[in-house]
Design an enzyme around this catalytic site. Sequence first.
Site, PDB file in Angstrom:
ATOM      1  N   CYS A 542       0.832  -1.212   0.000  1.00 24.82           N
ATOM      2  CA  CYS A 542       0.000   0.000   0.000  1.00 24.82           C
ATOM      3  C   CYS A 542       0.863   1.257   0.000  1.00 24.82           C
ATOM      4  O   CYS A 542       0.342   2.368  -0.087  1.00 24.82           O
ATOM      5  CB  CYS A 542      -0.949   0.000   1.194  1.00 24.82           C
ATOM      6  SG  CYS A 542      -0.120   0.031   2.794  1.00 24.82           S
ATOM      7  N   GLU A 585      -2.728   0.545  -4.315  1.00 28.18           N
ATOM      8  CA  GLU A 585      -2.080  -0.728  -3.992  1.00 28.18           C
ATOM      9  C   GLU A 585      -1.263  -1.164  -5.204  1.00 28.18           C
ATOM     10  O   GLU A 585      -1.704  -1.022  -6.346  1.00 28.18           O
ATOM     11  CB  GLU A 585      -3.112  -1.809  -3.671  1.00 28.18           C
ATOM     12  CG  GLU A 585      -3.924  -1.539  -2.413  1.00 28.18           C
ATOM     13  CD  GLU A 585      -3.257  -2.010  -1.137  1.00 28.18           C
ATOM     14  OE1 GLU A 585      -2.231  -2.725  -1.243  1.00 28.18           O
ATOM     15  OE2 GLU A 585      -3.745  -1.671  -0.047  1.00 28.18           O
TER      16      GLU A 585
END
Length: 668
Positions: A542, A585
């Site tokens: 992330c 992501e």
Amino acid sequence: MPGEADVSDDEVNNSVNGGAAETRGGDARDQGEFTSEIYKIEIQNLPKFYGMGQMKKLLNKKLNLNTCKLKPVGKNFMFVTFRNEEDRQKALTVLDGFSFKGNTLKATYAKAAQDPYQKKKEETVVIDTRPAEEKIQEKVCPLAKLGYEEQMEKKLSEIVTIVKQMGSQVSRANPNLDPIIKRKVSNHGVLAPILEFLKSPVVRGYRNKVEFSIGYMNPASKVNKEDENNGTAQEENKPLEIDFESAPNISVGFRLASYKQGSVEVVSLSSLDKPEDVLPHISPEMIKIGVLFEQFVRASGIMPYSSLTNQGNWRQIMLRSSNGGGKKQMMVVASLDPKGISPSKIDQVRADLKEFFKSGAAECCNVTSLFLHLAPAKRQQGVSEPAPELLLGDPVITETLHNKSFNISPQAFFQVNTEAAEVLYQCVGDLAELSDTSTLVDVCCGTGTIGLCLASRVKKVIGVELVADAVRDARKNAEVNGVSNCSFFAGRAENILHDVLKDIDSKEIVAVVDPPRAGLHAKALSAIRNNLFIKRLVYVSCDARAALKNFVDLCRPESKTCKGDPFIPRKIVPVDLFPHTSGFELVLLFERVSQEEIKKFQTETSEEEIMALEKEQNEVKDELMEMEKEKNGGEDIKIKKEKNEGEPMEIKKEKNGGLEPEKEKTAN
């Protein structure tokens, strides 16, 4: 190698909790409060190579020094702080002259750093007269003003930059991979092909988890609507002053900055005009709870905690929502520092919270799980934080992913965008190329979402997770969904992963890593790298910039600490889980690259270099021929030579001043 970031448990706790307990230097000393800056030393002449874990173990365990935090600041020195003068004096005595890795250390007193908040207050700053809506949107969701396609383009540009940076770092870390990297860059422009950017199915109100800070708002931040309409609105950039004797402006919302950046102000949700447009990623239901809870805090008689004064108790309110089984659920966790509050007063808070959400002003919010979290703003080292206490409703909420039901407890990790998480997990499964003979190791598994969603495609799933509550949820999730080929283990990945992997009898292991923002601990990464049965790894990041070191370490050449063939990224897939923000992501497929494959690329590269050299030589020859042609009036030198050879001797003699050709050569 030492880094430049503080590494104490206190600092980690501060960052997790919004910087509520920052160190405040000499200013805190004047107030009679504890701050580690007061009891500070400098250690000089450190060795060139050492690890922070090694240093902490040396100081705290071997030498029995009660350190507070360690801060490397140069090539061979660091600052170490303590909680009292006695501990500092002991450290100076023990460390001065101590031999560490062949270096004789020198320990001296160090001056306390200036309070960062006071330092910012003393600086001349440009007054920001923008409305609160504009400032908070820039802080929380900076891309909200752009169209969704434009947001994706902006993020993709950032992704390409990161992948290019990764390529150069991998090349430096493992020069043996250069032939492969050059070929990949030649074919794709970057180290590995970046596949299609997967979009979020929903872009408004998608967050299923939100944390609102409880604090104070500067009156100068509130612009009078009448003045704004008349065009006479002004905003002073005054520092936040909290007067507990009067009625400070209590607020529930978002912080615009951190203590070190010179601000502890919390902009109230109730001060925003059309907050659902200012914060499009948060649902109107969650915003409504935040606005109503501000009224509850004001009426409670308990003040919010302030890191300026170290007074107050209310800290934050966390909301989690779900739609498992088509049933809407809402969890509320109110955090309170119990310092200085009597047990009877805390009992009153419990009763008031239940009444407020069950039959009071917030009854319309339909809260299904209510918790009170007695979390100290300043945690004592070695003392674990108590778990949230259930006051009302169910201990968990449930969510559905890939037709499976998941229990979510207050502190368990779960992706904040449920619909986009389904896209993400489908992508992970596709990249992993799983089979019914594979064992899937899910590192940082949370409530077991990835492993359980992919369990039907593998022989066995093994999950590792730090939070014990999340592991209990994962086991229960497996039971509820009738999944019998999953095992989950609680503990730090860096401490237990080696033993977990050692006990796997399968020779076909695929690892999936979905770590926190900072990436996976070096020990956990080493356990994966050194297990030779792990041929494929899917890394879900992330924060790709923060995880770059992990990516590079996977690709390092074989050594005593890095066993087996190195990994190399084969495919990269961006997934947008966070519309309106700069976050995304990045899913990376790493595979081992054998020495045979490296040699093959080296051979192909050598052949290509030879062909390129021959081509370059031919081009030079052609260029020289053209130059000769120009000298001979545009006639090809080869044709001219043939003509001269066919001429009678008399003509040649005439052209050569009466000499025969052979004699002319001799004369020359």
